[in-house]
Design a protein around this motif. Structure first.
Motif, PDB file in Angstrom:
ATOM      1  N   GLU A   1       4.980   5.347  -2.662  1.00 52.29           N
ATOM      2  CA  GLU A   1       5.456   6.636  -2.449  1.00 52.29           C
ATOM      3  C   GLU A   1       6.007   7.115  -1.200  1.00 52.29           C
ATOM      4  O   GLU A   1       6.936   7.741  -1.234  1.00 52.29           O
ATOM      5  CB  GLU A   1       4.502   7.686  -2.817  1.00 52.29           C
ATOM      6  CG  GLU A   1       4.100   7.730  -4.322  1.00 52.29           C
ATOM      7  CD  GLU A   1       2.781   8.161  -4.563  1.00 52.29           C
ATOM      8  OE1 GLU A   1       2.280   9.054  -3.706  1.00 52.29           O
ATOM      9  OE2 GLU A   1       2.121   8.488  -5.604  1.00 52.29           O
ATOM     10  N   LYS A   2       5.621   6.316  -0.238  1.00 47.38           N
ATOM     11  CA  LYS A   2       6.094   6.608   1.177  1.00 47.38           C
ATOM     12  C   LYS A   2       7.127   5.618   1.641  1.00 47.38           C
ATOM     13  O   LYS A   2       7.723   5.652   2.597  1.00 47.38           O
ATOM     14  CB  LYS A   2       5.077   6.480   2.100  1.00 47.38           C
ATOM     15  CG  LYS A   2       3.942   7.663   1.966  1.00 47.38           C
ATOM     16  CD  LYS A   2       4.683   9.103   2.285  1.00 47.38           C
ATOM     17  CE  LYS A   2       3.487  10.094   1.968  1.00 47.38           C
ATOM     18  NZ  LYS A   2       4.356  11.327   2.264  1.00 47.38           N
ATOM     19  N   ASN A   3       7.648   4.894   0.750  1.00 46.87           N
ATOM     20  CA  ASN A   3       8.909   4.128   0.885  1.00 46.87           C
ATOM     21  C   ASN A   3       8.431   2.921   2.032  1.00 46.87           C
ATOM     22  O   ASN A   3       9.256   2.199   2.543  1.00 46.87           O
ATOM     23  CB  ASN A   3       9.827   4.592   1.278  1.00 46.87           C
ATOM     24  CG  ASN A   3      10.656   5.341   0.165  1.00 46.87           C
ATOM     25  OD1 ASN A   3      10.619   5.016  -1.018  1.00 46.87           O
ATOM     26  ND2 ASN A   3      11.166   6.592   0.412  1.00 46.87           N
ATOM     27  N   VAL A   4       7.212   2.774   2.500  1.00 43.07           N
ATOM     28  CA  VAL A   4       6.730   1.401   2.994  1.00 43.07           C
ATOM     29  C   VAL A   4       6.632   0.320   2.280  1.00 43.07           C
ATOM     30  O   VAL A   4       6.127   0.240   1.161  1.00 43.07           O
ATOM     31  CB  VAL A   4       5.155   1.864   3.775  1.00 43.07           C
ATOM     32  CG1 VAL A   4       4.754   0.756   4.386  1.00 43.07           C
ATOM     33  CG2 VAL A   4       5.360   3.018   4.717  1.00 43.07           C
ATOM     34  N   ARG A   5       7.306  -0.802   2.785  1.00 45.70           N
ATOM     35  CA  ARG A   5       7.514  -1.845   1.712  1.00 45.70           C
ATOM     36  C   ARG A   5       6.756  -3.149   2.395  1.00 45.70           C
ATOM     37  O   ARG A   5       6.977  -4.254   1.661  1.00 45.70           O
ATOM     38  CB  ARG A   5       9.196  -2.269   1.715  1.00 45.70           C
ATOM     39  CG  ARG A   5       9.748  -1.005   0.835  1.00 45.70           C
ATOM     40  CD  ARG A   5      11.145  -1.403   0.792  1.00 45.70           C
ATOM     41  NE  ARG A   5      11.648  -0.782   2.057  1.00 45.70           N
ATOM     42  CZ  ARG A   5      12.906  -1.735   2.458  1.00 45.70           C
ATOM     43  NH1 ARG A   5      13.516  -2.431   1.606  1.00 45.70           N
ATOM     44  NH2 ARG A   5      13.561  -1.260   3.567  1.00 45.70           N
ATOM     45  N   LEU A   6       6.232  -2.912   3.389  1.00 45.67           N
ATOM     46  CA  LEU A   6       5.523  -4.239   4.050  1.00 45.67           C
ATOM     47  C   LEU A   6       4.065  -4.099   4.385  1.00 45.67           C
ATOM     48  O   LEU A   6       3.724  -2.936   5.011  1.00 45.67           O
ATOM     49  CB  LEU A   6       6.281  -4.800   5.078  1.00 45.67           C
ATOM     50  CG  LEU A   6       5.947  -5.963   5.932  1.00 45.67           C
ATOM     51  CD1 LEU A   6       6.150  -7.118   5.195  1.00 45.67           C
ATOM     52  CD2 LEU A   6       6.658  -5.955   7.452  1.00 45.67           C
ATOM     53  N   ILE A   7       3.298  -4.923   3.829  1.00 47.91           N
ATOM     54  CA  ILE A   7       1.843  -4.914   4.013  1.00 47.91           C
ATOM     55  C   ILE A   7       1.384  -6.266   4.875  1.00 47.91           C
ATOM     56  O   ILE A   7       1.538  -7.295   4.634  1.00 47.91           O
ATOM     57  CB  ILE A   7       1.144  -5.126   2.918  1.00 47.91           C
ATOM     58  CG1 ILE A   7       1.525  -3.746   1.880  1.00 47.91           C
ATOM     59  CG2 ILE A   7      -0.379  -5.056   2.998  1.00 47.91           C
ATOM     60  CD1 ILE A   7       0.934  -2.213   2.630  1.00 47.91           C
ATOM     61  N   ARG A   8       0.907  -5.937   5.921  1.00 47.10           N
ATOM     62  CA  ARG A   8       0.024  -7.119   6.657  1.00 47.10           C
ATOM     63  C   ARG A   8      -1.577  -7.208   6.124  1.00 47.10           C
ATOM     64  O   ARG A   8      -1.974  -6.190   6.333  1.00 47.10           O
ATOM     65  CB  ARG A   8       0.131  -7.039   8.259  1.00 47.10           C
ATOM     66  CG  ARG A   8      -0.650  -8.352   8.931  1.00 47.10           C
ATOM     67  CD  ARG A   8      -0.359  -8.328  10.404  1.00 47.10           C
ATOM     68  NE  ARG A   8      -0.756  -9.286  11.086  1.00 47.10           N
ATOM     69  CZ  ARG A   8      -2.138  -9.041  11.819  1.00 47.10           C
ATOM     70  NH1 ARG A   8      -2.633  -7.891  11.998  1.00 47.10           N
ATOM     71  NH2 ARG A   8      -2.522 -10.002  12.624  1.00 47.10           N
ATOM     72  N   PHE A   9      -2.065  -8.318   5.628  1.00 49.96           N
ATOM     73  CA  PHE A   9      -3.201  -8.199   4.861  1.00 49.96           C
ATOM     74  C   PHE A   9      -4.216  -9.117   5.577  1.00 49.96           C
ATOM     75  O   PHE A   9      -4.027 -10.354   5.400  1.00 49.96           O
ATOM     76  CB  PHE A   9      -3.111  -8.666   3.514  1.00 49.96           C
ATOM     77  CG  PHE A   9      -4.449  -8.780   2.755  1.00 49.96           C
ATOM     78  CD1 PHE A   9      -5.183  -7.290   2.286  1.00 49.96           C
ATOM     79  CD2 PHE A   9      -5.068  -9.964   2.212  1.00 49.96           C
ATOM     80  CE1 PHE A   9      -6.251  -7.310   1.719  1.00 49.96           C
ATOM     81  CE2 PHE A   9      -6.170  -9.833   1.535  1.00 49.96           C
ATOM     82  CZ  PHE A   9      -6.714  -8.538   1.231  1.00 49.96           C
ATOM     83  N   PRO A  10      -5.096  -8.543   6.318  1.00 51.21           N
ATOM     84  CA  PRO A  10      -6.183  -9.536   7.127  1.00 51.21           C
ATOM     85  C   PRO A  10      -7.113 -10.298   6.180  1.00 51.21           C
ATOM     86  O   PRO A  10      -7.768  -9.306   5.246  1.00 51.21           O
ATOM     87  CB  PRO A  10      -6.901  -8.589   8.009  1.00 51.21           C
ATOM     88  CG  PRO A  10      -5.807  -7.483   8.107  1.00 51.21           C
ATOM     89  CD  PRO A  10      -5.340  -7.411   6.747  1.00 51.21           C
TER      90      PRO A  10
END
Length: 350
Positions: free
Chosen positions: A74-83
């Protein structure tokens, strides 16, 4: 618009125009080409309680739920770094990957794909396995190469997979880290020639210290798909603990990432700021973060905020909404999402 952000904008600290912020907030920019995914978040939790191994899911460590992905979509954040933790994905060196932990990582990737998010898988181990340094007699390079070969075989080709971050914040490696990084890259390329590989540097991947500590870091990749990754925090000791309030120069963030960006330019490498974060109640830190993101976006260098995901409670750097309200850091991230970058920089255009 939050009161804090309104104050930030009113101070004229080299922020973007109010009109552009309102455009994003109204959703009018949602249908436009936003360029590559420059703004991301670290969706942490699966690496929690590293002193409790293997630990218990839901008590010692957590995986994100659908609601987390919905919020960032919903916030248009399209990239996740996943530890994730090496000791949980592989209980003993040389073993096959642990079924239950792998299943949870796959579920995370599936949820990301359903919400149009891309994921960088981050081995969050500081160049160590059960406290022993990679490259020592206890953890030979081949053991490290083997686990990354298995991970690439398992997750390569997943529609949500964006990259492999082969190690979070190596430190005090006695010169062993470059050999370890090369071993992991070679192993991954045996089974996956397409996915980006993210290479962090020694001394906790510090952007400020990069040229001094990692100036000669030059990993070879036959696929030419490496991205060098640095981290940056704004407190006095660079740690991100923010143990006491600090008044900082509004250009502090820019100044701390610039040595890394200059090194990238000089060596023709792609770059990524994999971690940064500031307390939600420090206006000077928020301003410094805003200016840093503007600088990074000018150079088409992506970044990921620390941290999102479950289990953070009242942690001041967390960006998860509280009581339905966005955190002040999210207001700043929103300003920098839209861009005209077509590929990962740094762009050489000033």
């Amino acid at each position: 618009m939050t009161t804090l952000l309104a104050r930030l904008l009113g101070r004229g600290r080299r922020t973007l125009a109010v009109a552009s912020l309102l455009l994003v907030a109204s959703g009018a920019a949602a249908d436009q080409d936003r360029g590559i995914a420059l703004i991301g978040v670290n969706m942490a939790g699966a690496e929690f309680a590293p002193h409790v191994l293997p630990g218990k899911l839901g008590r010692d460590y957590h995986f994100p739920e659908r609601r987390h992905f919905q919020y960032y979509q919903e916030k248009n954040v399209r990239l996740i770094r996943f530890p994730f933790k090496w000791e949980r994905v592989q209980r003993n060196l040389g073993d096959r990957l642990h079924f239950d932990y792998v299943r949870q990582i796959k579920k995370t990737l599936d949820l990301a794909a359903q919400h149009d998010l891309k994921v960088i898988l981050d081995m969050h181990n500081y160049a160590r396995y059960r406290g022993e340094l990679i490259g020592s007699r206890h953890v030979p390079y081949e053991s490290y190469a083997q686990v990354w070969r298995l991970l690439a075989e398992t997750f390569g080709g997943h529609p949500a997979l964006y990259g492999y971050d082969i190690m979070n914040e190596p430190h005090s490696t006695a010169g062993l880290w470059p050999g370890a990084a090369q071993a992991a890259v070679d192993a991954i390329r045996e089974v996956d020639s397409e996915t980006l590989i993210f290479i962090e540097g020694d001394r906790w991947a510090s952007a400020w210290h990069w040229p001094m500590i990692n100036g000669n870091l030059n990993i070879k990749d036959p696929a030419d798909r490496l991205v060098y990754e640095a981290h940056v925090y704004f407190d006095k000791d660079f740690s991100g603990r923010y143990q006491e309030p600090e008044q900082v120069d509004p250009m502090l963030g820019v100044n701390r990432v610039k040595p890394f960006v200059d090194w990238l330019k000089e060596n023709g490498h792609r770059g990524f700021i994999g971690e940064y974060g500031v307390p939600d109640d420090s206006l000077p830190m928020l301003v410094a973060m805003d200016n840093m993101l503007a600088y990074l976006n000018e150079h088409c260098i992506p970044s990921a905020y620390w941290a999102a995901g479950p289990g953070w409670g009242d942690y001041k750097m967390a960006i998860e909404p509280r009581k339905g309200q966005d955190r002040p850091q999210m207001d700043i991230l929103q300003k920098h999402i839209d861009n005209d970058c077509s590929e990962i920089g740094p762009s050489t255009q000033e």
